[in-house]
Design a protein around this motif. Structure first.
Motif, short mmCIF file in Angstrom:
data_model
loop_
_atom_site.label_atom_id
_atom_site.label_comp_id
_atom_site.label_asym_id
_atom_site.label_seq_id
_atom_site.Cartn_x
_atom_site.Cartn_y
_atom_site.Cartn_z
N GLY A 32 0.82 -1.21 0.00
CA GLY A 32 0.00 0.00 0.00
C GLY A 32 0.85 1.25 0.00
N ASP A 33 0.34 2.30 -0.60
CA ASP A 33 1.07 3.55 -0.73
C ASP A 33 0.19 4.71 -0.29
N PRO A 34 0.49 5.34 0.84
CA PRO A 34 -0.33 6.48 1.28
C PRO A 34 -0.35 7.61 0.25
N ALA A 35 0.75 7.80 -0.46
CA ALA A 35 0.80 8.87 -1.46
C ALA A 35 -0.25 8.65 -2.55
N ALA A 36 -0.44 7.40 -2.96
CA ALA A 36 -1.44 7.11 -3.99
C ALA A 36 -2.85 7.38 -3.48
N ILE A 38 -3.67 9.63 -1.18
CA ILE A 38 -3.84 11.08 -1.07
C ILE A 38 -4.03 11.72 -2.44
N ALA A 39 -3.21 11.30 -3.41
CA ALA A 39 -3.22 11.94 -4.72
C ALA A 39 -4.40 11.52 -5.58
N GLY A 40 -4.91 10.31 -5.35
CA GLY A 40 -6.02 9.84 -6.17
C GLY A 40 -5.55 9.03 -7.37
N LEU A 48 3.09 11.87 -7.28
CA LEU A 48 3.27 10.88 -6.23
C LEU A 48 4.62 11.02 -5.55
N GLU A 49 5.64 11.28 -6.37
CA GLU A 49 6.98 11.43 -5.82
C GLU A 49 7.08 12.65 -4.93
N GLN A 50 6.41 13.74 -5.31
CA GLN A 50 6.41 14.95 -4.50
C GLN A 50 5.74 14.71 -3.14
N ILE A 51 4.65 13.96 -3.18
CA ILE A 51 3.94 13.67 -1.92
C ILE A 51 4.79 12.79 -1.02
N ARG A 52 5.43 11.76 -1.59
CA ARG A 52 6.29 10.89 -0.79
C ARG A 52 7.44 11.68 -0.17
N GLU A 53 8.00 12.61 -0.94
CA GLU A 53 9.11 13.42 -0.43
C GLU A 53 8.63 14.31 0.70
N LEU A 55 6.14 13.79 2.74
CA LEU A 55 5.81 12.99 3.92
C LEU A 55 7.02 12.29 4.51
N GLY A 56 8.15 12.36 3.82
CA GLY A 56 9.35 11.69 4.32
C GLY A 56 9.37 10.20 4.07
N LEU A 57 8.52 9.71 3.18
CA LEU A 57 8.44 8.28 2.91
C LEU A 57 9.62 7.77 2.10
N ASN A 58 10.39 8.66 1.49
CA ASN A 58 11.56 8.25 0.73
C ASN A 58 12.81 8.09 1.59
N ASP A 59 12.75 8.58 2.82
CA ASP A 59 13.91 8.46 3.72
C ASP A 59 14.09 7.00 4.13
#
Length: 314
Positions: A32-36, A38-40, A48-53, A55-59
Protein backbone atom coordinates in the motif's frame (compact mmCIF):
# COMPACT_ATOMS: atom_id res chain seq x y z
CA UNK A 1 5.34 -0.32 47.18
CA UNK A 2 6.81 2.84 45.66
CA UNK A 3 9.95 1.01 44.58
CA UNK A 4 7.80 -1.69 42.99
CA UNK A 5 5.76 0.88 41.07
CA UNK A 6 8.96 2.57 39.90
CA UNK A 7 10.36 -0.78 38.70
CA UNK A 8 7.15 -1.54 36.84
CA UNK A 9 7.19 1.86 35.14
CA UNK A 10 10.82 1.41 34.12
CA UNK A 11 10.09 -2.11 32.87
CA UNK A 12 7.29 -0.72 30.70
CA UNK A 13 9.71 1.50 28.76
CA UNK A 14 11.36 -1.28 26.69
CA UNK A 15 7.93 -2.81 26.13
CA UNK A 16 6.63 0.42 24.65
CA UNK A 17 9.77 0.80 22.52
CA UNK A 18 9.30 -2.71 21.14
CA UNK A 19 5.61 -2.03 20.41
CA UNK A 20 6.50 1.22 18.65
CA UNK A 21 9.16 -0.49 16.53
CA UNK A 22 6.85 -3.39 15.66
CA UNK A 23 3.98 -1.11 14.64
CA UNK A 24 6.29 1.15 12.65
CA UNK A 25 7.81 -1.72 10.64
CA UNK A 26 4.50 -3.53 10.20
CA UNK A 27 2.87 -0.50 8.62
CA UNK A 28 5.85 0.55 6.52
CA UNK A 29 6.60 -2.90 5.10
CA UNK A 30 3.00 -3.92 4.36
CA UNK A 31 1.58 -3.34 0.83
CA UNK A 32 0.00 0.00 0.00
CA UNK A 33 1.07 3.55 -0.73
CA UNK A 34 -0.33 6.48 1.28
CA UNK A 35 0.80 8.87 -1.46
CA UNK A 36 -1.44 7.11 -3.99
CA UNK A 37 -4.42 7.37 -1.63
CA UNK A 38 -3.84 11.08 -1.07
CA UNK A 39 -3.22 11.94 -4.72
CA UNK A 40 -6.02 9.84 -6.17
CA UNK A 41 -6.20 7.60 -9.22
CA UNK A 42 -5.38 10.35 -11.70
CA UNK A 43 -2.08 11.42 -10.12
CA UNK A 44 1.06 11.43 -12.20
CA UNK A 45 4.29 9.73 -11.06
CA UNK A 46 5.80 13.17 -10.47
CA UNK A 47 2.96 14.14 -8.14
CA UNK A 48 3.27 10.88 -6.23
CA UNK A 49 6.98 11.43 -5.82
CA UNK A 50 6.41 14.95 -4.50
CA UNK A 51 3.94 13.67 -1.92
CA UNK A 52 6.29 10.89 -0.79
CA UNK A 53 9.11 13.42 -0.43
CA UNK A 54 6.89 15.78 1.56
CA UNK A 55 5.81 12.99 3.92
CA UNK A 56 9.35 11.69 4.32
CA UNK A 57 8.44 8.28 2.91
CA UNK A 58 11.56 8.25 0.73
CA UNK A 59 13.91 8.46 3.72
CA UNK A 60 15.53 5.25 5.03
CA UNK A 61 13.39 3.36 7.56
CA UNK A 62 15.89 4.02 10.33
CA UNK A 63 15.72 7.77 9.68
CA UNK A 64 11.91 7.68 9.60
CA UNK A 65 11.76 5.75 12.88
CA UNK A 66 14.28 8.00 14.61
CA UNK A 67 12.41 11.12 13.52
CA UNK A 68 9.07 9.67 14.62
CA UNK A 69 10.48 8.47 17.96
CA UNK A 70 12.02 11.86 18.73
CA UNK A 71 8.69 13.57 18.10
CA UNK A 72 6.95 11.01 20.34
CA UNK A 73 9.28 11.88 23.20
CA UNK A 74 8.14 15.48 22.81
CA UNK A 75 4.48 14.44 22.96
CA UNK A 76 3.98 14.89 19.23
CA UNK A 77 2.19 11.95 17.62
CA UNK A 78 2.39 13.60 14.23
CA UNK A 79 -0.34 14.74 11.87
CA UNK A 80 -2.86 12.80 9.84
CA UNK A 81 -1.60 12.19 6.33
CA UNK A 82 -5.03 12.84 4.86
CA UNK A 83 -6.41 15.75 6.88
CA UNK A 84 -3.27 17.31 8.37
CA UNK A 85 -4.95 17.32 11.80
CA UNK A 86 -2.73 16.51 14.81
CA UNK A 87 -3.19 12.88 15.84
CA UNK A 88 -3.55 13.82 19.50
CA UNK A 89 -6.49 16.09 18.63
CA UNK A 90 -8.15 13.38 16.55
CA UNK A 91 -7.82 10.83 19.36
CA UNK A 92 -9.03 13.32 21.98
CA UNK A 93 -12.12 14.11 19.90
CA UNK A 94 -12.97 10.39 19.65
CA UNK A 95 -12.29 9.41 23.27
CA UNK A 96 -15.62 10.35 24.84
CA UNK A 97 -17.83 7.85 22.95
CA UNK A 98 -15.37 5.01 23.55
CA UNK A 99 -14.83 5.77 27.24
CA UNK A 100 -18.57 6.24 27.77
CA UNK A 101 -19.28 2.87 26.16
CA UNK A 102 -16.49 1.18 28.13
CA UNK A 103 -17.63 2.58 31.49
CA UNK A 104 -21.32 1.76 31.02
CA UNK A 105 -20.42 -1.72 29.79
CA UNK A 106 -18.03 -2.61 32.60
CA UNK A 107 -20.32 -1.18 35.33
CA UNK A 108 -23.37 -3.05 34.05
CA UNK A 109 -21.32 -6.22 33.59
CA UNK A 110 -20.04 -6.09 37.18
CA UNK A 111 -23.48 -5.38 38.63
CA UNK A 112 -24.97 -8.40 36.83
CA UNK A 113 -22.09 -10.85 36.48
CA UNK A 114 -20.60 -10.86 39.99
CA UNK A 115 -23.91 -11.74 41.72
CA UNK A 116 -24.58 -14.36 39.04
CA UNK A 117 -21.17 -15.93 39.63
CA UNK A 118 -21.63 -15.91 43.41
CA UNK A 119 -25.08 -17.51 43.16
CA UNK A 120 -23.82 -20.12 40.67
CA UNK A 121 -20.98 -21.10 43.03
CA UNK A 122 -23.30 -21.14 46.05
CA UNK A 123 -25.81 -23.34 44.19
CA UNK A 124 -23.11 -25.45 42.55
CA UNK A 125 -24.53 -28.41 40.66
CA UNK A 126 -28.14 -27.17 40.76
CA UNK A 127 -30.33 -25.95 37.94
CA UNK A 128 -29.41 -22.36 38.84
CA UNK A 129 -25.73 -23.11 38.32
CA UNK A 130 -26.43 -24.79 34.98
CA UNK A 131 -28.53 -21.85 33.76
CA UNK A 132 -25.81 -19.33 34.65
CA UNK A 133 -23.17 -21.43 32.89
CA UNK A 134 -25.45 -21.82 29.86
CA UNK A 135 -25.79 -18.03 29.69
CA UNK A 136 -22.01 -17.71 29.91
CA UNK A 137 -21.43 -20.21 27.11
CA UNK A 138 -24.01 -18.44 24.96
CA UNK A 139 -22.38 -15.07 25.60
CA UNK A 140 -19.00 -16.42 24.48
CA UNK A 141 -20.34 -18.33 21.48
CA UNK A 142 -22.49 -15.74 19.71
CA UNK A 143 -20.51 -13.09 17.75
CA UNK A 144 -20.91 -9.53 18.95
CA UNK A 145 -22.25 -8.26 15.63
CA UNK A 146 -25.00 -10.93 15.68
CA UNK A 147 -26.11 -9.79 19.14
CA UNK A 148 -26.03 -6.19 17.93
CA UNK A 149 -28.29 -6.86 14.96
CA UNK A 150 -30.71 -8.90 17.08
CA UNK A 151 -30.99 -6.04 19.58
CA UNK A 152 -31.48 -3.54 16.77
CA UNK A 153 -34.22 -5.67 15.25
CA UNK A 154 -36.06 -6.08 18.55
CA UNK A 155 -35.66 -2.76 20.35
CA UNK A 156 -35.14 -0.31 17.47
CA UNK A 157 -37.14 -1.71 14.54
CA UNK A 158 -39.92 -3.79 16.10
CA UNK A 159 -40.56 -2.00 19.40
CA UNK A 160 -39.14 1.39 18.31
CA UNK A 161 -37.94 2.07 21.83
CA UNK A 162 -34.35 3.06 21.12
CA UNK A 163 -32.41 4.76 18.30
CA UNK A 164 -30.04 2.68 16.21
CA UNK A 165 -27.12 4.99 15.51
CA UNK A 166 -25.31 8.09 16.67
CA UNK A 167 -23.90 9.48 19.90
CA UNK A 168 -24.82 12.40 22.15
CA UNK A 169 -22.55 13.60 24.93
CA UNK A 170 -23.84 13.10 28.45
CA UNK A 171 -22.91 16.71 29.15
CA UNK A 172 -25.17 17.96 26.36
CA UNK A 173 -28.27 15.82 26.94
CA UNK A 174 -28.18 13.00 29.53
CA UNK A 175 -31.52 11.58 28.36
CA UNK A 176 -30.50 11.28 24.72
CA UNK A 177 -27.11 9.95 25.80
CA UNK A 178 -28.78 7.14 27.75
CA UNK A 179 -31.01 6.25 24.79
CA UNK A 180 -28.16 6.09 22.29
CA UNK A 181 -25.67 4.26 24.52
CA UNK A 182 -28.10 1.55 25.66
CA UNK A 183 -27.96 -0.79 22.65
CA UNK A 184 -24.16 -0.68 22.25
CA UNK A 185 -23.78 -1.24 25.99
CA UNK A 186 -26.12 -4.24 26.00
CA UNK A 187 -24.25 -5.67 23.02
CA UNK A 188 -20.85 -5.61 24.71
CA UNK A 189 -22.27 -6.46 28.14
CA UNK A 190 -23.46 -9.83 26.87
CA UNK A 191 -19.83 -10.82 26.28
CA UNK A 192 -18.34 -9.45 29.48
CA UNK A 193 -21.12 -10.81 31.70
CA UNK A 194 -20.19 -14.26 30.43
CA UNK A 195 -16.49 -13.69 31.11
CA UNK A 196 -16.81 -12.14 34.58
CA UNK A 197 -19.51 -14.57 35.74
CA UNK A 198 -17.41 -17.61 34.85
CA UNK A 199 -14.31 -16.26 36.59
CA UNK A 200 -16.36 -15.27 39.66
CA UNK A 201 -17.94 -18.72 39.86
CA UNK A 202 -14.61 -20.53 39.50
CA UNK A 203 -12.87 -18.37 42.08
CA UNK A 204 -15.78 -18.63 44.52
CA UNK A 205 -15.87 -22.43 44.23
CA UNK A 206 -12.21 -22.61 45.23
CA UNK A 207 -12.71 -20.26 48.17
CA UNK A 208 -15.87 -21.95 49.47
CA UNK A 209 -13.85 -25.10 50.00
CA UNK A 210 -11.31 -23.39 52.25
CA UNK A 211 -11.08 -24.03 56.00
CA UNK A 212 -11.85 -20.45 57.01
CA UNK A 213 -15.20 -20.61 55.20
CA UNK A 214 -16.13 -23.82 57.01
CA UNK A 215 -15.05 -22.20 60.27
CA UNK A 216 -17.25 -19.16 59.58
CA UNK A 217 -20.22 -21.41 58.93
CA UNK A 218 -19.47 -23.46 62.05
CA UNK A 219 -19.62 -20.25 64.10
CA UNK A 220 -23.20 -19.80 62.93
CA UNK A 221 -22.66 -16.79 60.70
CA UNK A 222 -25.43 -16.01 58.24
CA UNK A 223 -24.87 -17.53 54.81
CA UNK A 224 -25.06 -14.09 53.16
CA UNK A 225 -22.27 -12.81 55.39
CA UNK A 226 -20.17 -15.90 54.72
CA UNK A 227 -20.58 -15.47 50.98
CA UNK A 228 -20.02 -11.72 50.75
CA UNK A 229 -17.56 -10.92 53.54
CA UNK A 230 -15.46 -14.08 53.62
CA UNK A 231 -15.75 -15.93 50.31
CA UNK A 232 -16.18 -13.08 47.81
CA UNK A 233 -13.57 -10.86 49.42
CA UNK A 234 -10.98 -13.64 49.29
CA UNK A 235 -11.95 -14.42 45.70
CA UNK A 236 -11.55 -10.82 44.57
CA UNK A 237 -8.03 -11.00 43.11
CA UNK A 238 -8.84 -13.01 39.93
CA UNK A 239 -12.14 -11.16 39.57
CA UNK A 240 -10.44 -7.76 39.68
CA UNK A 241 -7.85 -9.02 37.22
CA UNK A 242 -10.40 -10.02 34.61
CA UNK A 243 -12.40 -6.81 35.16
CA UNK A 244 -9.30 -4.66 34.63
CA UNK A 245 -8.19 -6.53 31.54
CA UNK A 246 -11.76 -6.47 30.26
CA UNK A 247 -11.89 -2.69 30.60
CA UNK A 248 -8.72 -2.34 28.55
CA UNK A 249 -10.09 -4.75 25.95
CA UNK A 250 -13.31 -2.76 25.66
CA UNK A 251 -11.52 0.55 25.05
CA UNK A 252 -9.11 -0.88 22.51
CA UNK A 253 -11.42 -3.39 20.87
CA UNK A 254 -14.78 -1.73 20.19
CA UNK A 255 -14.27 -1.62 16.44
CA UNK A 256 -17.23 -3.86 15.55
CA UNK A 257 -19.68 -2.31 17.99
CA UNK A 258 -18.82 1.26 17.06
CA UNK A 259 -19.10 0.41 13.37
CA UNK A 260 -22.52 -1.23 13.76
CA UNK A 261 -23.98 1.60 15.84
CA UNK A 262 -22.11 4.39 14.04
CA UNK A 263 -20.39 5.67 17.17
CA UNK A 264 -17.63 8.21 16.43
CA UNK A 265 -15.13 6.59 18.77
CA UNK A 266 -11.61 5.19 18.70
CA UNK A 267 -12.74 2.02 16.95
CA UNK A 268 -14.20 3.91 13.99
CA UNK A 269 -11.12 6.12 13.87
CA UNK A 270 -8.92 3.03 13.66
CA UNK A 271 -10.95 1.49 10.84
CA UNK A 272 -10.89 4.71 8.82
CA UNK A 273 -7.14 5.11 9.37
CA UNK A 274 -6.38 1.53 8.31
CA UNK A 275 -8.44 1.84 5.14
CA UNK A 276 -6.69 5.11 4.27
CA UNK A 277 -3.20 3.89 5.22
CA UNK A 278 -2.93 6.86 7.58
CA UNK A 279 0.27 5.80 9.35
CA UNK A 280 0.43 8.44 12.10
CA UNK A 281 -3.16 7.84 13.24
CA UNK A 282 -2.75 4.04 13.32
CA UNK A 283 0.48 4.32 15.24
CA UNK A 284 -1.01 6.76 17.73
CA UNK A 285 -4.04 4.58 18.45
CA UNK A 286 -1.99 1.39 18.90
CA UNK A 287 0.52 3.11 21.18
CA UNK A 288 -2.34 4.54 23.24
CA UNK A 289 -3.89 1.07 23.58
CA UNK A 290 -0.51 -0.40 24.63
CA UNK A 291 0.02 2.32 27.21
CA UNK A 292 -3.49 1.67 28.51
CA UNK A 293 -2.74 -2.03 29.00
CA UNK A 294 0.46 -1.25 30.89
CA UNK A 295 -1.28 1.29 33.12
CA UNK A 296 -4.23 -0.95 33.93
CA UNK A 297 -1.96 -3.89 34.74
CA UNK A 298 -0.09 -1.65 37.16
CA UNK A 299 -3.35 -0.55 38.81
CA UNK A 300 -4.43 -4.20 39.09
CA UNK A 301 -1.20 -5.09 40.88
CA UNK A 302 -1.72 -2.21 43.32
CA UNK A 303 -5.31 -3.33 43.90
CA UNK A 304 -4.04 -6.79 44.93
CA UNK A 305 -2.44 -5.31 48.05
CA UNK A 306 -5.65 -3.52 48.99
CA UNK A 307 -7.84 -6.60 48.47
CA UNK A 308 -5.47 -9.15 50.00
CA UNK A 309 -3.19 -7.86 52.81
CA UNK A 310 -1.15 -11.09 52.56
CA UNK A 311 0.31 -9.83 49.27
CA UNK A 312 3.39 -7.69 49.68
CA UNK A 313 5.74 -6.20 47.09
CA UNK A 314 9.36 -5.70 48.02
Amino acid sequence: MLSYILRRVLAAIPVMIFVALFVFLLLRLSPGDPAAIIAGDTATPEQLEQIRERLGLNDPLLVQFADWGWRLLQGDFGESILSGTPVTSMIADRMEPTISLALTTIVLSIVIAVPLGVIAAWKHGTIIDRVVMAISVLGFSVPVFVIAYVLIQVFAINLKWLPVQGFTSIFDDPGTFAQRITLPTLTLTSLYIALIARITRTSMLETLGEDFVRTARAKGLAERRVLMKHALRNSAVPIVTVIGIGFALIISGVVVTESVFNLPGIGRLTVDAVLARDYPVIQGVILLASLLYVGINLLIDIAYVILDPRIRYA
